[in-house]
Design an enzyme around this catalytic site. Structure first.
Site, PDB file in Angstrom:
ATOM      1  N   LYS A  98      -1.329  10.099   9.381  1.00 24.42           N
ATOM      2  CA  LYS A  98      -2.596  10.076  10.108  1.00 24.42           C
ATOM      3  C   LYS A  98      -2.523  10.771  11.460  1.00 24.42           C
ATOM      4  CE  LYS A  98      -4.914   7.000   7.520  1.00 24.42           C
ATOM      5  NZ  LYS A  98      -6.295   7.152   7.063  1.00 24.42           N
ATOM      6  N   HIS A 112     -15.641   1.568   1.527  1.00 22.25           N
ATOM      7  CA  HIS A 112     -14.409   2.363   1.500  1.00 22.25           C
ATOM      8  C   HIS A 112     -13.197   1.453   1.259  1.00 22.25           C
ATOM      9  CE1 HIS A 112     -11.306   5.268   2.669  1.00 22.25           C
ATOM     10  NE2 HIS A 112     -10.835   4.372   3.492  1.00 22.25           N
ATOM     11  N   TYR A 115     -11.239  -0.196  10.405  1.00 14.31           N
ATOM     12  CA  TYR A 115     -11.347  -0.109   8.934  1.00 14.31           C
ATOM     13  C   TYR A 115     -12.591  -0.876   8.519  1.00 14.31           C
ATOM     14  CZ  TYR A 115      -9.014   0.109   4.276  1.00 14.31           C
ATOM     15  OH  TYR A 115      -8.655   0.377   2.972  1.00 14.31           O
TER      16      TYR A 115
HETATM   17 CA    CA Z   1      -9.263   6.223   9.259  1.00 16.16          CA
END
Ligand code: CA
Length: 430
Positions: free
Chosen positions: A258, A139, A134
């Site tokens: 995901k 983002h 991450y």
């Molecule tokens: Ca991702």
């Protein structure tokens, strides 16, 4: 860190027609992958212009070290080639570079070149494990703001490279259809969840880091050696069902939102090919903590980032029907990573966790600061509150059936020949 040598010479040319002006695969790139030629089985290959070089067919033309490497790469995956690190692949690169630049090899090499359009491209590795980080600070900030406007980044973000273990079995090479996942979602005002197809299906623009070599369980890879454990990079689309994610992610993190499908570009742009494009890690903003010593290395800070531009385009069913080209949604640099690739490798192993050749590490969604460089729809549409209007009048908050997401990337630096990654493409099948 891999050195710059004759294979990066921007003046180098190949005897293969169309290669020298090729936007992605000139002779300075030589990315590795696994393909099947028409009627043939899986094997290792090198992308050169619009052709694929069959490594098994040229192993006999190479000098010993490169020849051994070509044989290691002749199987159904590249895991064996990178089993002991990058040395074998580096020797192979030099050998292939000589074959493709020296016209005296032409007669013998020609039969090993196959039009890429006739080949099927596969995953380059049998992926043992996939970890998604991450590191995209813009983002993380953009998405964090949607949940916590005053405190978008959690206190651990600037100390720990945040990551989670993903799912390797559902990773596919570019080109396939992606089935819209079903699952539970709960609206903020609903008392109970509903079950059905995701209504907030998104893409995530990431780079994938392929690992090479390994460390024994219980040992770690020091930050100074971590770059040697990076085989190369690819594009990665970490498809994400935002509505499933919002309901399921607490307290253990993402799961079914995901793991239904991830797409990678099939060519491994090697660490050797990327040597000219290593740049300094951007300095941390004033007041941010320095990385802890196990994550800090002067050489890594000086050369640990990549001069790579990434782009996302969208082709809707209506554009396809009208014969229109895909529309660009964003373009931005890879330098929005708060942590370097080497820091991810060092952090992943600092507790003794063992990496294996052909593991895939995702960088996390890489968004730039400006809106035209945001790497996901949840950012571009502000969580669905501000739908995008496309050039043909269609609007999008999230992906609709028939939408195709096309990611590309190029490494560009003054004084060097730019190289590309090929496409990372997938279509929502519904
Ligand atoms: Ca991702």
């Amino acid at each position: 860190m891999t050195q710059i040598d004759e294979t990066h010479d921007p003046q180098a040319t190949s005897w293969i027609e169309g290669v020298d002006g090729h936007a992605e695969f000139p002779v300075q790139n030589l990315p590795l992958g696994v393909f099947s030629p028409p009627g043939g089985g899986k094997r290792g290959g090198v992308a050169i212009g619009d052709l694929v070089l069959d490594l098994s067919a040229v192993a006999g033309l190479l000098e010993r070290e490169a020849s051994d490497a070509a044989r290691l790469a002749s199987g159904e995956t590249l895991n064996a080639l990178f089993a002991d690190g990058n040395a074998a692949a580096d020797a192979l690169r030099k050998g292939i570079f000589r074959l493709l630049t020296d016209s005296s090899s032409q007669r013998e090499v020609d039969p090993a070149l196959i039009p890429a359009g006739d080949c099927r491209l596969h995953l380059p590795f049998a992926i043992g494990d996939y970890t998604d980080f991450y590191t995209g600070i813009h983002h993380a900030t953009n998405v964090g703001k949607q949940f916590r406007p005053d405190n978008p980044l959690l206190p651990n973000y600037k100390y720990v490279p945040i990551g989670y273990h993903g799912r390797a079995s559902s990773i596919r090479p570019s080109g396939g259809d992606v089935r819209r996942p079903q699952g539970q979602r709960k609206s903020p005002d609903g008392d109970t969840p509903v079950f059905g197809p995701s209504q907030r299906l998104d893409y995530e623009l990431e780079m994938g880091i392929w690992t090479s070599g390994s460390n024994k369980l219980g040992s770690d890879i020091k930050i100074a050696e971590a770059a040697e454990h990076i085989a190369g990079l690819c594009l990665l689309n970490d498809w994400s069902a935002r509505d499933l994610q919002a309901w399921e992610y607490q307290p253990l993190g993402p799961f079914l939102a995901k793991n239904f499908h991830s797409t990678v570009s099939p060519w491994v742009v090697t660490s050797a090919a990327l040597a000219p494009f290593r740049i300094a890690q951007p300095p941390r903003p004033e007041g941010d903590p320095a990385p802890l010593p196990y994550l800090l290395d002067a050489e890594d800070q000086m050369h640990g980032a990549y001069a790579i531009e990434m782009e996302v385009r969208l082709l809707t069913q209506r554009m396809r029907d009208a014969g229109q080209p895909a529309e660009r949604l964003s373009k931005g640099p890879m330098t929005s990573m708060y942590w370097t690739a080497a820091q991810l490798v060092a952090h992943h192993t600092v507790n003794g966790c063992n990496l294996q050749p052909g593991d895939l590490l995702g960088t996390g969604t890489l968004s730039g600061e400006a809106r035209d460089s945001f790497g996901s729809l949840i950012e571009l549409s502000q969580g669905g509150k501000a739908p995008l209007t496309l050039a043909n009048g269609e609007t999008r908050s999230f992906l609709e059936d028939g939408d195709e997401v096309i990611m590309t990337a190029r490494a560009v630096r003054d004084g060097y020949r730019a190289i590309g990654f090929g496409e990372c493409r997938g279509r929502i099948a519904g």
